[in-house]
Motif scaffolding. Sequence first.
Motif, PDB file in Angstrom:
ATOM      1  N   ARG A  60       0.815  -1.211   0.000  1.00  0.00           N
ATOM      2  CA  ARG A  60       0.000   0.000   0.000  1.00  0.00           C
ATOM      3  C   ARG A  60       0.855   1.269   0.000  1.00  0.00           C
ATOM      4  O   ARG A  60       1.902   1.332   0.644  1.00  0.00           O
ATOM      5  CB  ARG A  60      -0.927   0.024   1.219  1.00  0.00           C
ATOM      6  CG  ARG A  60      -2.024  -1.025   1.143  1.00  0.00           C
ATOM      7  CD  ARG A  60      -3.023  -0.904   2.272  1.00  0.00           C
ATOM      8  NE  ARG A  60      -4.081  -1.889   2.099  1.00  0.00           N
ATOM      9  CZ  ARG A  60      -5.187  -1.683   1.385  1.00  0.00           C
ATOM     10  NH1 ARG A  60      -5.371  -0.521   0.792  1.00  0.00           N
ATOM     11  NH2 ARG A  60      -6.098  -2.624   1.268  1.00  0.00           N
ATOM     12  N   GLN A  62       1.754   5.115   1.076  1.00  0.00           N
ATOM     13  CA  GLN A  62       1.698   5.728   2.405  1.00  0.00           C
ATOM     14  C   GLN A  62       1.558   7.238   2.291  1.00  0.00           C
ATOM     15  O   GLN A  62       2.124   7.859   1.382  1.00  0.00           O
ATOM     16  CB  GLN A  62       2.968   5.403   3.191  1.00  0.00           C
ATOM     17  CG  GLN A  62       3.150   3.929   3.470  1.00  0.00           C
ATOM     18  CD  GLN A  62       4.355   3.648   4.337  1.00  0.00           C
ATOM     19  OE1 GLN A  62       4.936   4.545   4.932  1.00  0.00           O
ATOM     20  NE2 GLN A  62       4.747   2.392   4.422  1.00  0.00           N
ATOM     21  N   VAL A  64       2.641  10.701   3.665  1.00  0.00           N
ATOM     22  CA  VAL A  64       3.793  11.228   4.390  1.00  0.00           C
ATOM     23  C   VAL A  64       3.735  12.757   4.382  1.00  0.00           C
ATOM     24  O   VAL A  64       3.051  13.366   3.554  1.00  0.00           O
ATOM     25  CB  VAL A  64       5.119  10.759   3.752  1.00  0.00           C
ATOM     26  CG1 VAL A  64       5.251   9.248   3.846  1.00  0.00           C
ATOM     27  CG2 VAL A  64       5.229  11.220   2.312  1.00  0.00           C
TER      28      VAL A  64
END
Length: 285
Positions: A60, A62, A64
């Motif tokens: 998956r 992410q 950030v």
Amino acid sequence: MIELRETGELRDPILIAAFEGWNDAGESASAVIEHLATVWEAQVVAAVDPEDYYDFQVNRPQIVTVDGRRSIRWPTTRILLARNTPMGRDVILVMGIEPSVRWRSFASDILGYATHQGVQMIVVLGALLADVPHTRPIPVSVSTDDPVLLDSSEDIEQSTYEGPTGIVGVITDEARQLDVPTLSCWAAVPHYAGGAPSPKASHALLGQVEELLDCVIDDTVLAEAARAWERGVDELASTDEEIADYVRQLEEAQDTAELPEASGDAIAREFERYLRRRDDGGSTG
């Protein structure tokens, strides 16, 4: 392939690759690429388009925050260029996640980039769980199908493995078809202590890379982490009699299997490595 930066003409380049996932017990191999990227100050020059090769439900993306801005970081494979190497030649580092789909196209992309850049040799790194004791040097096997590389060292073996493979095997096969000399280096990680990270295995792989490239690589961080890891596994074994007994059995089996001359060769290699570091003035990049 997404090219992010112009590289210009490279100096006698080689490529070193490792991938997270099935090929990377204890994240040992991928940690070596990260270490080399750090000590050689490598810069990202290209990346694989993740849309083509990754299942985002398996790997998956992410969210950030960088410099106060939120963005999505996609799983991918990055290609870095290291010019600050002790060999006087450029090194292309490939680091990423084993792709979910279209492995042949993925390997073709990586090899297409490599041949375009004039890569002279490829080194793929991997790690597997094995029945080996953590108290002994981590075994690293080196194999190839290239006859010239086979003749270059007694420590390089003919590839004989048959069975399931990962993306490093597919890349090795693609390289063979393109007549690009390729070496495979695999570290054996103690399966009872195979969780990530496994810095002792990474340190052993790094040492093998040093031998293959005939250079000194700063190993300070990995060497310290390896010693701390071994102390931690020692403490675990001291509190669990079953693990302690099992480790003793593995030690006895390995010590019995190793011939005296093999142990002598290992000592000689370590001494030669020590001399190279001393002549180089200590650990350097």
